[in-house]
Design a protein around this motif. Structure first.
Motif, PDB file in Angstrom:
ATOM      1  N   TYR A 154      57.950  40.403  46.361  1.00 13.95           N
ATOM      2  CA  TYR A 154      57.102  40.514  45.175  1.00 13.95           C
ATOM      3  C   TYR A 154      55.828  39.702  45.397  1.00 13.95           C
ATOM      4  O   TYR A 154      55.808  38.724  46.145  1.00 13.95           O
ATOM      5  CB  TYR A 154      57.826  39.991  43.931  1.00 13.95           C
ATOM      6  N   THR A 155      54.803  40.097  44.737  1.00 12.08           N
ATOM      7  CA  THR A 155      53.536  39.379  44.823  1.00 12.08           C
ATOM      8  C   THR A 155      53.019  39.099  43.417  1.00 12.08           C
ATOM      9  O   THR A 155      53.554  39.605  42.432  1.00 12.08           O
ATOM     10  CB  THR A 155      52.483  40.210  45.593  1.00 12.08           C
ATOM     11  N   ASP A 156      52.010  38.254  43.348  1.00  8.11           N
ATOM     12  CA  ASP A 156      51.421  37.945  42.039  1.00  8.11           C
ATOM     13  C   ASP A 156      50.884  39.213  41.395  1.00  8.11           C
ATOM     14  O   ASP A 156      50.341  40.086  42.076  1.00  8.11           O
ATOM     15  CB  ASP A 156      50.260  36.953  42.185  1.00  8.11           C
ATOM     16  N   GLU A 157      51.046  39.278  40.110  1.00  3.77           N
ATOM     17  CA  GLU A 157      50.510  40.431  39.390  1.00  3.77           C
ATOM     18  C   GLU A 157      48.989  40.443  39.484  1.00  3.77           C
ATOM     19  O   GLU A 157      48.333  39.429  39.325  1.00  3.77           O
ATOM     20  CB  GLU A 157      50.955  40.394  37.927  1.00  3.77           C
ATOM     21  N   LYS A 158      48.441  41.608  39.743  1.00  2.00           N
ATOM     22  CA  LYS A 158      47.003  41.750  39.932  1.00  2.00           C
ATOM     23  C   LYS A 158      46.435  42.757  38.946  1.00  2.00           C
ATOM     24  O   LYS A 158      47.168  43.409  38.204  1.00  2.00           O
ATOM     25  CB  LYS A 158      46.697  42.195  41.367  1.00  2.00           C
ATOM     26  N   SER A 159      45.132  42.847  38.993  1.00  2.00           N
ATOM     27  CA  SER A 159      44.398  43.841  38.201  1.00  2.00           C
ATOM     28  C   SER A 159      44.630  43.692  36.700  1.00  2.00           C
ATOM     29  O   SER A 159      44.660  44.680  35.967  1.00  2.00           O
ATOM     30  CB  SER A 159      44.767  45.263  38.654  1.00  2.00           C
ATOM     31  N   GLN A 160      44.811  42.440  36.238  1.00  2.00           N
ATOM     32  CA  GLN A 160      44.913  42.203  34.803  1.00  2.00           C
ATOM     33  C   GLN A 160      43.499  42.061  34.228  1.00  2.00           C
ATOM     34  O   GLN A 160      42.691  41.288  34.753  1.00  2.00           O
ATOM     35  CB  GLN A 160      45.724  40.932  34.520  1.00  2.00           C
ATOM     36  N   LEU A 208      38.081  37.421  39.527  1.00  2.00           N
ATOM     37  CA  LEU A 208      37.918  38.411  40.594  1.00  2.00           C
ATOM     38  C   LEU A 208      38.555  37.919  41.893  1.00  2.00           C
ATOM     39  O   LEU A 208      39.139  38.702  42.645  1.00  2.00           O
ATOM     40  CB  LEU A 208      36.437  38.708  40.811  1.00  2.00           C
ATOM     41  N   LEU A 209      38.444  36.605  42.167  1.00  2.00           N
ATOM     42  CA  LEU A 209      39.092  36.056  43.357  1.00  2.00           C
ATOM     43  C   LEU A 209      40.607  36.149  43.272  1.00  2.00           C
ATOM     44  O   LEU A 209      41.297  36.259  44.288  1.00  2.00           O
ATOM     45  CB  LEU A 209      38.673  34.592  43.558  1.00  2.00           C
ATOM     46  N   LYS A 210      41.143  36.081  42.040  1.00  2.00           N
ATOM     47  CA  LYS A 210      42.578  36.206  41.822  1.00  2.00           C
ATOM     48  C   LYS A 210      43.003  37.675  41.716  1.00  2.00           C
ATOM     49  O   LYS A 210      44.114  37.961  41.271  1.00  2.00           O
ATOM     50  CB  LYS A 210      42.974  35.462  40.542  1.00  2.00           C
ATOM     51  N   GLN A 211      42.117  38.581  42.105  1.00  2.00           N
ATOM     52  CA  GLN A 211      42.392  40.018  42.116  1.00  2.00           C
ATOM     53  C   GLN A 211      42.556  40.611  40.721  1.00  2.00           C
ATOM     54  O   GLN A 211      43.150  41.674  40.545  1.00  2.00           O
ATOM     55  CB  GLN A 211      43.643  40.329  42.955  1.00  2.00           C
ATOM     56  N   ASP A 212      42.057  39.930  39.702  1.00  2.00           N
ATOM     57  CA  ASP A 212      42.052  40.471  38.349  1.00  2.00           C
ATOM     58  C   ASP A 212      40.728  41.186  38.088  1.00  2.00           C
ATOM     59  O   ASP A 212      39.779  41.075  38.867  1.00  2.00           O
ATOM     60  CB  ASP A 212      42.263  39.364  37.310  1.00  2.00           C
ATOM     61  N   LYS A 213      40.663  41.894  36.975  1.00  2.00           N
ATOM     62  CA  LYS A 213      39.435  42.580  36.577  1.00  2.00           C
ATOM     63  C   LYS A 213      38.664  41.693  35.598  1.00  2.00           C
ATOM     64  O   LYS A 213      39.264  41.057  34.739  1.00  2.00           O
ATOM     65  CB  LYS A 213      39.758  43.909  35.894  1.00  2.00           C
ATOM     66  N   ALA A 214      37.356  41.661  35.730  1.00  2.00           N
ATOM     67  CA  ALA A 214      36.507  40.841  34.863  1.00  2.00           C
ATOM     68  C   ALA A 214      35.600  41.742  34.036  1.00  2.00           C
ATOM     69  O   ALA A 214      35.013  42.685  34.551  1.00  2.00           O
ATOM     70  CB  ALA A 214      35.678  39.866  35.684  1.00  2.00           C
ATOM     71  N   GLY A 215      35.510  41.434  32.745  1.00  2.00           N
ATOM     72  CA  GLY A 215      34.636  42.176  31.839  1.00  2.00           C
ATOM     73  C   GLY A 215      33.901  41.226  30.916  1.00  2.00           C
ATOM     74  O   GLY A 215      34.165  40.014  30.897  1.00  2.00           O
ATOM     75  N   ALA A 267      35.923  45.938  32.132  1.00  2.00           N
ATOM     76  CA  ALA A 267      36.537  45.153  33.205  1.00  2.00           C
ATOM     77  C   ALA A 267      36.685  45.984  34.473  1.00  2.00           C
ATOM     78  O   ALA A 267      37.077  47.155  34.425  1.00  2.00           O
ATOM     79  CB  ALA A 267      37.899  44.630  32.749  1.00  2.00           C
ATOM     80  N   ASP A 268      36.364  45.354  35.615  1.00  2.00           N
ATOM     81  CA  ASP A 268      36.439  46.043  36.900  1.00  2.00           C
ATOM     82  C   ASP A 268      36.615  45.007  38.000  1.00  2.00           C
ATOM     83  O   ASP A 268      36.387  43.816  37.792  1.00  2.00           O
ATOM     84  CB  ASP A 268      35.162  46.862  37.138  1.00  2.00           C
ATOM     85  N   ARG A 269      37.028  45.468  39.185  1.00  3.47           N
ATOM     86  CA  ARG A 269      37.229  44.589  40.326  1.00  3.47           C
ATOM     87  C   ARG A 269      36.231  44.833  41.443  1.00  3.47           C
ATOM     88  O   ARG A 269      36.366  44.310  42.543  1.00  3.47           O
ATOM     89  CB  ARG A 269      38.645  44.783  40.894  1.00  3.47           C
ATOM     90  N   ILE A 328      30.344  40.960  39.525  1.00  2.00           N
ATOM     91  CA  ILE A 328      29.829  39.638  39.161  1.00  2.00           C
ATOM     92  C   ILE A 328      28.310  39.650  39.069  1.00  2.00           C
ATOM     93  O   ILE A 328      27.720  38.969  38.220  1.00  2.00           O
ATOM     94  CB  ILE A 328      30.318  38.565  40.168  1.00  2.00           C
ATOM     95  N   GLN A 329      27.643  40.452  39.922  1.00  2.00           N
ATOM     96  CA  GLN A 329      26.185  40.568  39.842  1.00  2.00           C
ATOM     97  C   GLN A 329      25.775  41.276  38.564  1.00  2.00           C
ATOM     98  O   GLN A 329      24.781  40.911  37.934  1.00  2.00           O
ATOM     99  CB  GLN A 329      25.654  41.321  41.071  1.00  2.00           C
TER     100      GLN A 329
END
Length: 448
Positions: A237-243, A280-287, A301-303, A308-309
């Motif tokens: 298992y891996t950390d949950e991503k794309s939150q 974004l570094l933690k593989q989540d989506k930022a909005g 929100a997107d990855r 970031i720009q």
């Protein structure tokens, strides 16, 4: 010819050494008035001084384009940070010189001390560095560079003007964003106060099946895969991503209050930029959503690497409004744009319980569908008043009122917790660290 003469006079300046020498001449002439036998010496000194002035002028003006200077500046400045600029200067005189350099910095800095003095040998060049700390976003206009040159005699000074007018934009603090980014990549966030949070439970996001190695959790053994392969296989298992992580910034009059030159809005903008980059570094989506009496910018929100720009360009233009926030419009926008459960970090400010009660119904509705984190500010000046000793009746009254407001901030935290709403009460200076800590804590507890 007339233009050359005009340039000569406008760029020629008399120095303090010349005025001192003239003062000595005046004193000598006064002495000669009382002692006639002394009359020849003042005249000799005066004409010698005139000769030295002519020699000094010839030395300074005989070489065209004798000095070169240029400003070295970044393409953009970072708000609330020390930005390094430089002035390159080169001596093309056949003699050693003393230079005084004035850089015409933007009026927003309100500084009159950007004067640098240096000495240059023949053919020598130097780069003089200095720092500027802007406290407002926007465009900053730089003017010319003025260089005042003196020879070894130092009786007169020649001015060189280098037209280098340029406009530099001041963006939200991308230097802080890069600092936190580098520390996150190298796992050194704890050096700036970010806590290490122990992960509770186990992430539910399956990644792959791999062979069992000693030390793996036996509870993750996949017995069906084990039967097929004839050896122990485990689920990995891996950390949950794309939150989705949304920063919602309040631009109402409550965010106009200044601390150490920056408004609360600027502190919130800098923290939003840092948090979005960490997400974004933690593989989540930022909005991002901005709010005043109406909805401002909305960035889903997107990855993507360009996310970031995009957020940075939007935050650069945001300004404080003078009306109250339209929480109904915010709730409607969130229900429309956010299609899955998300972490919503709402940067706002409450100075009283009444201010909270007006917004609480909408905050409760948002918290019903998403994980809501309300970030508001501790008034550090009020805290200083409560800690200062009271020496008279007026001081006691002031301290009592300050303690009432400080206590009311704590009541706001308690009231939000009673309705299941996460909150951060932070000083403006510690906002970045406190926000990142809370995000990592919620992620470790699998709240998102």
């Amino acid at each position: 010819m007339k233009k050359l003469i005009q340039l000569f006079y406008t760029n020629l300046f008399l120095t303090g050494r010349l005025f001192t020498a003239l003062s000595v001449c005046v004193l000598l002439f006064l002495l000669a008035f009382f002692f006639p036998w002394f009359a020849l010496i003042p005249k000799l000194v005066f004409w010698l001084l005139m000769l030295l002035i002519i020699i000094d002028i010839i030395m300074l003006y005989r070489t065209p384009n004798a000095v070169f200077a240029k400003r070295h500046a970044p393409e953009r400045l970072s708000n609330s940070d020390d930005n390094e600029l430089g002035i390159y200067i080169e001596n093309r005189y056949p003699l050693n010189i003393k230079a005084g350099i004035i850089d015409e910095i933007p009026h927003q800095f309100q500084r009159r001390d950007v004067l640098f003095e240096t000495t240059l040998k023949t053919g020598e060049h130097k780069l003089i560095n200095y720092n500027l700390r802007p406290v407002k976003r926007g465009e900053y206009e730089f003017g010319s560079i003025r260089v005042f040159i003196q020879s070894a005699l130092g009786l007169v000074s020649r001015r060189f003007n280098f037209e280098q007018a340029e406009t530099l934009p001041v963006y939200p603090s991308f230097l802080q964003m890069r600092k936190y980014e580098l520390m996150a990549i190298s796992n050194r966030l704890n050096e700036i106060g970010v806590k290490k949070v122990r992960r509770l439970g186990q992430s539910l996001e399956f990644e792959q099946i791999k062979p069992y190695v000693p030390g793996d959790d036996v509870r993750t053994v996949n017995w069906k895969a084990t039967a097929r392969h004839g050896s122990l296989m485990t689920n990995f298992y891996t950390d949950e991503k794309s939150q989705p992580v949304y920063c919602v910034i309040d631009k109402s009059r409550a965010m106009k209050m200044p601390f150490e030159g920056l408004s609360l809005l600027d502190y919130a903008i800098n923290a939003s930029l840092v948090l979005s980059n960490i997400a974004l570094l933690k593989q989540d989506k930022a909005g991002l959503i901005t709010l005043s009496e109406k909805i401002g910018a909305v960035i889903p929100a997107d990855r993507k690497h360009s996310q970031i720009q995009k957020i940075l360009e939007v935050l650069y233009k945001e300004k404080t409004r003078y009306l109250e926030s339209n929480m109904e419009a915010l709730y409607t926008t969130i229900r429309k744009v956010l299609t899955q459960r998300s972490l919503i970090v709402f940067f706002t400010n409450f100075e009283s319980m009444n201010a909270l009660q007006r917004q609480l119904p909408f905050l409760k509705r948002i918290a019903r569908y998403h994980l809501l984190l309300v970030v508001f500010f501790e008034n550090t000046e009020l805290k200083q008043l409560t800690e200062a000793p009271a020496t008279d009746v007026e001081g006691i009254y002031t301290k009592t009122i300050a303690e009432k407001f400080v206590y009311e901030k704590k009541l706001i935290v308690r009231e939000l917790a009673q309705h299941g709403i996460q909150s951060i009460l932070s000083t403006p200076q510690e906002l970045n660290v406190n926000t990142i800590n809370k995000y990592l804590e919620l992620k470790a507890r699998q709240r998102i």
